[in-house]
Design a protein around this motif. Structure first.
Motif, PDB file in Angstrom:
ATOM      1  N   ILE A   1       0.819  -1.162  -0.042  1.00 25.34           N
ATOM      2  CA  ILE A   1      -0.043  -0.116  -0.152  1.00 25.34           C
ATOM      3  C   ILE A   1       0.697   1.142   0.064  1.00 25.34           C
ATOM      4  O   ILE A   1       0.902   2.160  -0.956  1.00 25.34           O
ATOM      5  CB  ILE A   1      -0.973  -0.046   1.188  1.00 25.34           C
ATOM      6  N   VAL A   2       1.645   1.165   1.011  1.00 24.63           N
ATOM      7  CA  VAL A   2       2.698   2.239   0.962  1.00 24.63           C
ATOM      8  C   VAL A   2       3.421   2.630  -0.397  1.00 24.63           C
ATOM      9  O   VAL A   2       3.790   3.847  -0.799  1.00 24.63           O
ATOM     10  CB  VAL A   2       3.951   2.191   1.942  1.00 24.63           C
ATOM     11  N   THR A   3       3.835   1.504  -1.130  1.00 22.67           N
ATOM     12  CA  THR A   3       4.453   1.657  -2.443  1.00 22.67           C
ATOM     13  C   THR A   3       3.702   2.457  -3.511  1.00 22.67           C
ATOM     14  O   THR A   3       4.093   3.347  -4.155  1.00 22.67           O
ATOM     15  CB  THR A   3       4.737   0.356  -2.807  1.00 22.67           C
ATOM     16  N   VAL A   4       2.294   2.158  -3.320  1.00 25.44           N
ATOM     17  CA  VAL A   4       1.331   2.692  -4.312  1.00 25.44           C
ATOM     18  C   VAL A   4       1.205   4.192  -3.866  1.00 25.44           C
ATOM     19  O   VAL A   4       1.217   5.128  -4.621  1.00 25.44           O
ATOM     20  CB  VAL A   4      -0.061   2.159  -4.243  1.00 25.44           C
ATOM     21  N   VAL A   5       1.297   4.635  -2.535  1.00 26.20           N
ATOM     22  CA  VAL A   5       1.094   5.879  -2.228  1.00 26.20           C
ATOM     23  C   VAL A   5       2.300   6.712  -2.759  1.00 26.20           C
ATOM     24  O   VAL A   5       2.419   7.810  -3.294  1.00 26.20           O
ATOM     25  CB  VAL A   5       0.992   6.198  -0.631  1.00 26.20           C
TER      26      VAL A   5
END
Lengths: 504, 226
Positions: B187-191
């Motif tokens: 998720i952090v990667t997408v952000v």
């Protein structure tokens, strides 16, 4: 050099111009009529209809008759060769008789005989049954009144005394229609429970076809838990909307149009601007195309007539093709019984074939009549060769004469090669003649996946039967060759080990 | 003498490298069938090569294009007349690289063991099922009729689910994370990717503003001088 190029350019333009003129002798641009293709792009098409004549107070000779011009007409009704114009502004109905493309006044009906109130006040709609009885939605007198062909009053349909009808409301009938059994359906202002239905003897028998209220989960939670009482009171309440217009088709189903909806509900088919109501009031309109019948799929940003199509009236021909009138851009949309757009044409303006305040559409055979409430005129459209060819082709197909319909579709294609329905029509006909590969080509051009699949399945069967030898050979080769290679390798290995064992 | 030997060794080197490349290509089958074990060895035992990773990425892009062009018309609604092959490939390649960079940027801050090279390699190897299933399915779709389309769509979903699973496991093994942490970092990667795209857009718009400023300055000056 430059001069020469310019000259040739002008010559080329002239040649193109002369061609355009030859195509559109009546002055319409070629973009007057169009359809939408699979990608929802506008595809210009030949004119399906052309103006035959424009009828107004002058051509009807009303000025010589009583000097009163048609004023704010609200509705049309056609039966046989009689045309009824609801001359609302003058509180009367004009009955005109058609002869070729000429219309002449037969009667001017401004009152009947035998009723308590004999005249009309703001008659909004009129209906004539096959016996010649007339029904008038007498808005100002809060009644629907019925009279025979000699204008003798028969009965009134008034405000229901039933508890289901809110007695605080006035009874304001705006549109009406009557079925074969003489049941009257009235569309009333401020009534959102659906159409008010009366039995033939005048008794109220309930409402049918109410719009359903749809509320999303998010909206509900927001309204119920997060808004204050004051906010809730101020925001619009969720009530079903009223219909705009109704029309009864020959099978007795009521076509209703609806103009109150959210724009984004259109393409997902939850807005349903056109409905076909059965006796229970359920929508049974067939929608078999890529997009539902919603009129225009796209509109020019920033133009003065921006927004979705709003159908003010609808009429259904005997071949189940229905025509809806869009007041936003003054256009007519023709759909076949499967919900496929056949043609769309019309525009806003003051010239022939354009409308400023289109309010009502009717049909006489294949001819269309459009009433303009601001121009106070009726425009008569007659199908062109192209329009007629489409009708003939779909009718012969429905009758089961497939070969003939294929020929007719071919003649449509000659006039308009961008017409998917024609490709589909030909495809279906030649599929029945077992020409699968050709049928597949036609279905591909029509973007008809289901029928393509059907043709492909049959084609594949024959292909496999014809090439079964090869298929088995290749499959066998795929199995045997690796096995054989493995065996040879093993034998080689054995030989080598054998040789080695000899050395040692 | 020395020169001859060096040619010999170079030849041997090249041969060994080719051998290694082929080995690493073949190793993909092991990775996609035994992801936990496979991804660990891919990075930590140096069983994978970047060259193979490049190959898989290119194959993935080609598969995508071939799929658009050659799938039976019954199963695809792509507007063929509007498709630009390079645009189509770019629209996959750019997000892929941005996601790799974002993942690297985020995980290096939170003790991820993987280097950028490892992340890129794991992601590329994770794309193999897409090629492996969708390329044959494109061919097979031409022998299917509309009613048998469910077979086609099921296979497509299988390939996508497999790929997502492999990405997940791959990143987990590369960074030596727990499953929960991997999920959070996905998720952090997408952000992070969104932030990168935002920065890029800002940078380019500022750059074009600056360029147009200097151009107009230049024009103004010469206009005055003349």
């Amino acid at each position: 050099m430059k001069m020469k190029r310019r000259l040739s350019l002008i010559l080329g333009l002239l040649m193109m111009l002369s061609q355009v003129c030859a195509l559109a002798e009546d002055g319409f641009s070629t973009s007057y009529t169009y359809t939408y293709d699979y990608w929802e792009d506008v595809q210009e098409s030949p004119d399906a209809y052309r103006v035959a004549t424009v009828i107004d107070s002058m051509t009807l000779g009303l000025e010589n008759l009583d000097g009163k011009r048609i004023s704010k007409p609200q509705s049309l009704y056609a039966r046989g060769n009689l045309l009824y114009i609801c001359d609302t502004g003058n509180n009367r109905i004009i009955e005109a008789e058609r002869n070729g493309t000429r219309f002449s006044v037969r009667r001017v009906i401004s009152e009947m005989t035998g009723a308590a109130v004999n005249d009309f006040s703001d008659p909004y709609d009129v209906f004539a049954d096959p016996e010649g009885n007339l029904y008038v939605a007498d808005y100002g007198h809060q009644r629907v009144t019925m009279m025979d062909s000699q204008l003798n009053w028969i009965r009134d349909y008034t405000k229901p005394t039933d508890a289901t009808f809110d007695q605080k409301l006035n009874f304001l009938p705006k549109k009406l229609t009557v079925d074969v059994a003489g049941r009257v359906y009235a569309l009333c202002q401020n009534v959102n429970k659906g159409l008010v239905k009366y039995e033939a003897d005048g008794t109220f028998s309930g409402f049918i076809g109410a719009n359903t209220v749809s509320i999303s989960m998010g909206e509900y939670i927001w309204k119920r838990y997060f808004q204050t009482k004051e906010q809730r009171a101020q925001s619009e309440s969720f009530v079903p909307t009223e219909y705009e217009n109704i029309y009864i088709d020959q099978e007795g189903f009521i076509y209703a149009t609806n103009t109150v909806f959210s724009e984004y509900d259109l393409k997902s088919d939850s807005a349903k601007p056109i409905r076909r109501l059965n006796s229970l009031g359920n929508d049974i309109l067939i929608k078999n195309d890529r997009f539902p019948p919603i009129g225009d799929l796209q509109w020019q940003e920033g133009s003065d007539s921006y927004g979705p199509s709003k159908f003010t009236d609808i009429t259904v021909m005997d071949n189940d093709i229905y025509v809806a009138l869009d007041r936003t851009r003054g256009r007519l949309f023709g759909y076949d019984s499967q919900g496929v757009l056949l043609w769309a044409f019309g525009t806003r303006g003051n010239v022939e074939g354009a409308f400023t305040g289109p309010i009502s559409v009717e049909h006489m055979g294949y001819d269309l009549l459009v009433l303009d409430q601001l121009e106070n005129s009726v425009t008569l459209f007659q199908p062109t060769e192209y329009g007629q060819a489409i009708y003939d082709a779909s009718e012969t197909y429905l009758k089961g004469e497939y070969d003939e319909s294929a020929e007719l579709w071919r003649s449509v294609l000659k006039m308009n090669a961008n017409f998917p329905l024609a490709f589909r029509g030909i495809g279906r006909a030649i599929l029945r003649q077992d020409r699968f590969e050709e049928a597949m080509d036609y279905f591909r051009l029509a973007h008809d996946r289901e029928n393509y699949g059907r043709a492909f399945k049959l084609y594949r069967k024959i292909w496999v039967e014809k090439n079964i030898g090869w298929v088995i050979l290749i499959l066998a080769a795929a199995l045997i060759i690796p096995l054989g290679i493995g065996r040879i390798r093993r034998m080689k290995g054995e030989v080598i080990t054998h040789e080695r064992s000899k050395v040692h | 003498m020395n020169a001859a030997r060096s040619i010999e060794t170079r030849k041997a080197d090249r041969l060994a490298r080719r051998q290694r490349y082929l080995e690493s290509l073949k190793y993909a089958f092991h990775v996609i069938t035994h992801p936990f074990d496979g991804f660990w060895d891919l990075v930590h035992e140096h069983r994978g090569t970047v060259a193979a990773a490049h190959t898989f990425l290119i194959l993935f892009l080609l598969t995508r294009v071939i799929k658009l062009m050659c799938t039976s018309f019954q199963f695809i609604t792509a507007p063929v007349q509007y498709i630009n092959v390079f645009e189509e490939m770019g629209s996959l390649l750019l997000p892929f690289l941005i996601l790799c960079v974002a993942n690297w940027a985020m995980t290096t801050l939170f003790d991820g063991k993987g280097r950028f090279r490892d992340i890129y390699m794991a992601m590329c190897y994770a794309l193999v099922p897409y090629t492996l299933i969708q390329l044959p399915m494109t061919l097979i779709s031409n022998g299917l009729s509309y009613e048998e389309g469910s077979l086609y769509s099921v296979m497509l979903s299988i390939s996508l689910i497999w790929c997502v699973f492999l990405v997940f496991v791959g990143l987990m093994q590369v960074h030596d994370y727990s499953p929960g942490k991997t999920f959070i970092f996905l998720i952090v990667t997408v952000v992070g990717a969104a932030v990168i795209i935002f920065l890029m857009l800002t940078f380019f718009s500022l750059l074009s503003d600056a360029a147009s400023y200097f151009i107009s300055l230049y024009r103004e000056t010469f206009f005055r001088l003349n």
